[in-house]
Design an enzyme around this catalytic site. Structure first.
Site, mmCIF file in Angstrom:
data_model
loop_
_atom_site.group_PDB
_atom_site.id
_atom_site.type_symbol
_atom_site.label_atom_id
_atom_site.label_comp_id
_atom_site.label_asym_id
_atom_site.label_seq_id
_atom_site.Cartn_x
_atom_site.Cartn_y
_atom_site.Cartn_z
ATOM 1 N N CYS A 130 -32.983 -16.387 -0.445
ATOM 2 C CA CYS A 130 -34.101 -17.329 -0.392
ATOM 3 C C CYS A 130 -35.320 -16.741 -1.107
ATOM 4 O O CYS A 130 -35.696 -15.588 -0.890
ATOM 5 C CB CYS A 130 -34.449 -17.612 1.073
ATOM 6 S SG CYS A 130 -36.005 -18.486 1.290
ATOM 7 N N CYS B 1 -38.221 -16.056 1.805
ATOM 8 C CA CYS B 1 -38.089 -15.083 2.889
ATOM 9 C C CYS B 1 -37.015 -14.040 2.608
ATOM 10 O O CYS B 1 -36.816 -13.134 3.406
ATOM 11 C CB CYS B 1 -37.792 -15.787 4.216
ATOM 12 S SG CYS B 1 -36.103 -16.367 4.364
#
Lengths: 370, 316
Positions: free
Chosen positions: B254, B257
């Site tokens: 991601c 994050c």
């Protein structure tokens, strides 16, 4: 951008405020009254009551106003309201022979007991825009000479034919027979005629119109004649257990259509006329006629006919007639699908990569050949 | 469960929704739905017909899930609603606010804090617990529907456990594409008996429903079916020995994050091919960022607009 990771809530609130504003339109123009809609757009009101499956003219008019004239949206509002209402019981069967008739025509007899009564109809009007209506002010309403309403019961054409044995009799159910109700039990297949008729009565006018039309054009043809169409008010009676007798709850306006269809007979059954039946809230002849064509087509099995056309296919017709279901599912495609789309995106990229790898050699071969 | 009588007269200080019974549906309807749910739990993966009601949101927009949630919701519950993994997609917002108004229950975006999670198209990345229930919104409950359109036929096929057609379909996929080309709503076999549609979640989520600790309830409003998977039930994604089931794998973690092994959404940043991949589960992503995890694009201006509440405020 209507969907960010954050902010959807505010966007929805704003969208609804904007909708309310657009619904009202130019505030210099007077707002529509519910009574105006109920009185002057009564055919729209009838459609919303029929497809919303709830007889209440003022609620239907309110729904039309709230839905900005979108009749399927209005029927949806009525359905969502209807679902919250407690159910006390079922009315007694309506007797349409006792209808206070406003209109009654037969295409099979020139004259018949009870007479032909043209009533309020678009039929035989010339479809010319009436610019007098566009001008402000009241239109002169000419005095209409009304014949005395029939006081006695007006027998239905199908009964007249039935007396002679020419009409396939509709067998009355046993007194204790339970009539199906697809709003209480999910529709299952095969579906009997009670459920089919209930489904069609709530079904989308346009869908039934198209299906009925297809049967006329040869997809499941069944040679229809309009035995009769009647429109008028009928009393709704409810048997009150506590009282031990039936009480009248009120009157509702209905359109009933009885289609008479040729039937040459089969191994199962002698030659006779057969019936297609339509019954709809309010004045809605198009829907009542279409419904009776579809009802007759769906009876193919009873008469040992062949099932060859979409209009005869019970599961197909009944599963797709409800416009509240249909519009919801079609329009749900507006909802975000990006998780599934992402999955498809990954797949199509992989498949393309494989395809190009597999075909990479071919181009070189072709070039070499040239 | 509460049972307040619906007041017909409008109270001036109340919104329209709050004039209805707790969680909108009347108690009789809720009982009918609960009976269907109990039957569904007793026969894992079997589609129980139920008398689905018209709801004040359209068919196909979660009416099945909403009815199931309404039937099981109590005043002590905490509800989380997600769509595409996110709490803030428009329809999730709409359904959450529906229950806030009609039931007055607590709502949350934190997966761990929810006792009931209603979802469309995703299962949260964090493992669910025994004291949680996940409610799926299902558009087409019948896994065999696109192979056989007739309900009369498919019900017979289920009764006879006749699933050859499904295997033929998957085999044809392999013959044509070299792989099973089903990416979501990937069919599963529940408790060695019924073939079931896990709703259009990506097949990435299929392993999560196997032996899941939480009770899974599936509601299809328009099609009038409820089905369920009790906690700790075997759920097997259909496959072949030489083509075992596998889930999507993303090449990168991601962008916000840095989480790996999660389902990602592709966000297009410009018209020059710029894009980033971010967690589809927004709560999971947020918690990781709060815990100090940062992805390689977290500092990108585009990422800022995804993580703050400035975007998406206009109505159009």
């Amino acid at each position: 951008m209507y969907v960010a990771v954050k902010g959807g809530e505010k966007a929805i609130r704003n969208a609804h405020k904007l909708l309310a504003k657009r619904r009202r339109g130019d505030t210099d123009v007077p707002a529509l009254g519910i009574d105006q809609i109920a009185e002057q757009l009564s055919i729209s009101v009838a459609r919303v009551m029929a497809e919303g499956s709830l007889y209440d003219e003022s609620l239907a008019a309110l729904a039309i106003k709230q839905a900005r004239g979108d009749l399927i949206e209005a029927a949806f509002l009525i359905r969502a309201y209807r679902t919250t209402l407690p159910r006390f019981g079922y009315s007694l069967p309506l007797d349409t022979a006792k209808m206070l008739i406003e209109r009654r025509i037969s295409a099979t007899y020139k004259d018949l007991p009870g007479g032909q009564l043209l009533g309020p109809t678009f039929d035989y009007t010339h479809r010319l825009l009436d610019f007098k209506l566009a001008a402000d002010g009241e239109v002169d309403l000419e005095e209409v000479s009304m014949s005395e309403p029939e006081t006695g019961p007006v027998p239905r054409v199908t009964e007249l034919l039935g007396d002679e044995g020419l009409m396939d009799a509709d067998v009355l159910p046993e007194d204790d027979a339970v009539v199906g109700d697809l709003t209480r039990e999910p529709l299952g297949f095969p579906a009997d005629r009670d459920l089919r008729l209930q489904n069609l009565a709530r079904g989308d006018e346009g869908f039934l119109l198209a299906l009925g039309y297809s049967s006329q054009r040869g997809y499941g043809r069944n040679h229809p004649f309009t035995g009769e169409i009647r429109f008028g008010a009928v009393e709704v009676e409810f048997f009150a257990e506590e009282l031990g007798f039936a009480v009248t709850l009120g009157t509702i306006k209905l359109t009933e259509c009885q289609m008479v269809n040729q039937f040459a007979g089969s191994a199962k059954s002698s030659p006779k006329f057969t019936r297609g039946y339509g019954l709809v809230f309010g004045q809605s002849e198009r829907k009542a006629m279409a419904m009776s064509l579809v009802d007759r087509a769906l009876r193919w099995e009873e008469f040992g006919e062949e099932c060859t056309a979409p209009v005869q296919d019970t599961e197909f017709v009944l599963s797709h007639s409800d416009n509240i279901q249909a519009t919801g599912f079609v329009e749900h495609l507006k909802l975000p699908h990006y998780v599934d789309f992402q999955a498809e995106l990954e797949l199509i990229r992989t498949l393309r990569e494989e395809w190009f790898n597999a075909h990479a050699g071919e181009e070189e071969i072709q070039e070499a050949a040239q | 469960m509460t049972s307040s009588v619906r007041t017909v007269e409008a109270a001036p200080d109340q919104s329209t929704e709050s004039q209805y019974n707790f969680a909108y549906l009347d108690e009789q309807t809720k009982r009918m739905i609960r009976r269907a749910i109990l039957k569904g739990i007793a026969i894992p993966g079997y589609q129980v017909p139920f008398a689905s009601r018209e709801m004040p949101m359209p068919y196909g927009w979660g009416t099945g899930g909403v009815q199931v949630t309404a039937a099981i919701l109590g005043q002590e519950d905490t509800l989380k609603v997600i769509d595409q993994g996110s709490d803030d997609t428009t329809n999730a917002v709409s359904i959450r606010s529906f229950f806030e108004k009609t039931a007055g229950v607590k709502t949350t975006t934190a997966t761990a804090d929810a006792s009931i999670i209603q979802t469309r198209h995703r299962i949260p990345e964090a493992s669910l617990r025994e004291d949680q229930i996940i409610v799926f919104q299902v558009p087409i409950p019948e896994p065999l529907r696109f192979l056989e359109p007739r309900e009369t036929e498919t019900r017979t096929m289920h009764a006879l456990k006749e699933y050859g057609l499904m295997h033929v379909k998957l085999y044809e996929d392999i013959a044509r594409n070299g792989r099973i080309a089903t990416t979501y709503a990937y069919p599963v076999e529940v408790n060695d008996r019924y073939v079931m549609d896990p709703s259009p979640t990506p097949k990435f989520d299929n392993p999560k429903i196997d032996e899941m600790a939480a009770l899974q309830l599936y509601g299809a409003g328009r099609e009038k079916r409820i089905y369920a998977i009790p906690p700790f039930t075997k759920v097997k994604s259909l496959d072949f020995d030489d083509h075992p089931f596998e889930v999507q794998k993303f090449e990168r973690p991601c962008g916000l994050c840095g989480a790996a092994n999660v389902y990602l959404d592709e966000v297009i940043l410009d018209d020059k091919g710029g894009r980033m991949f971010v967690c589809s589960d927004t709560d999971y992503c947020e918690e990781r960022r709060e815990a100090g995890h940062l992805g390689d694009m977290a500092a990108d201006p585009a990422a800022v607009s995804l993580t703050t509440s400035t975007a998406g405020q206009d109505a159009s």
